[in-house]
Design an enzyme around this catalytic site. Structure first.
Site, PDB file in Angstrom:
ATOM      1  N   HIS A  82       0.855  -1.189   0.000  1.00 32.33           N
ATOM      2  CA  HIS A  82       0.000   0.000   0.000  1.00 32.33           C
ATOM      3  C   HIS A  82       0.888   1.235   0.000  1.00 32.33           C
ATOM      4  CE1 HIS A  82      -3.165  -2.790   1.249  1.00 32.33           C
ATOM      5  NE2 HIS A  82      -2.321  -3.224   2.167  1.00 32.33           N
ATOM      6  N   ARG A 115      15.249  -4.508  -1.074  1.00 26.53           N
ATOM      7  CA  ARG A 115      15.664  -4.099  -2.433  1.00 26.53           C
ATOM      8  C   ARG A 115      16.387  -5.250  -3.112  1.00 26.53           C
ATOM      9  NH1 ARG A 115      19.589   0.155   0.203  1.00 26.53           N
ATOM     10  NH2 ARG A 115      17.534   1.023   0.489  1.00 26.53           N
TER      11      ARG A 115
END
Length: 196
Positions: A113, A175
């Site tokens: 979100h 990442r």
């Protein structure tokens, strides 16, 4: 563009749309059967995994219990071991290469979100609208060939882990991680190269 296409494109989508609810209901039925099987019922397990997943290679083992959202967005290569109590939130694609080890309690999350509250909340939302109160989007996860994810690893949306890489237990992978290295921590960082 329909809700499924929006989801796979990484755009905001309605996660309570009929198509997603149908996928979830089907996955829940298959997972209930899968998770109730005994350890030695390998043929039935493989049959259910073939029905649940988008693609499943040969010599794949997934320990019980196993939880996923839809199943259809999970693509697994050959010679893969997923240990018990793993959760794959496959709102977008989860691609797992060949010769991969995934330890217990690993969590792969494609759904997310917005961070900013004004972006996260659905504009002009009202309970009677039938819409979800917040915006959801999903980004794919890719785990390369020959990887090993240690116990309790969490992989966040949009992450790619390169071939031959080892992720240390308890790491939170925020990442991309390059190939052929050991990476650990929260956030997960490369500590050394391997497989040279």
């Amino acid at each position: 563009m329909n809700e499924l296409e929006k989801c796979l494109a990484g755009e905001y989508y309605d996660c309570h749309n009929e198509i997603f609810l149908e996928y979830k209901n089907n996955a829940r039925k298959l997972l209930a059967r899968y998770n109730s099987l005994s350890y030695d019922q390998k043929d039935e397990k493989n049959r259910i995994l073939g029905e649940l997943c988008g693609k499943i290679g040969s010599n794949v083992s997934i320990g019980q219990p196993f939880i996923c959202d839809y199943g259809k967005n999970i693509n697994i290569g050959n010679n893969v071991s997923v240990n018990m109590n793993c959760t794959f939130v496959d709102c977008n694609r989860i691609d797992i290469g060949d010769n991969v080890l995934i330890a217990s309690n690993v969590q792969l999350y494609t759904a997310t979100h917005p961070v900013e509250l004004t972006e996260r909340l659905t504009p002009d939302w009202k309970p009677e609208s039938g819409e979800y109160f917040c915006r959801t989007y999903a980004l794919p996860i890719k785990i390369g060939n020959g990887c090993w994810l240690g116990g309790g690893v969490i992989v966040l949306p949009g992450v790619m882990i390169g071939d031959g890489t080892v992720i240390g237990a308890g790491s939170v992978v925020t990442r991309d991680i390059p190939p052929n290295c050991v990476a650990v921590g929260n956030p997960c960082r490369v500590i050394r190269k391997i497989n040279e």
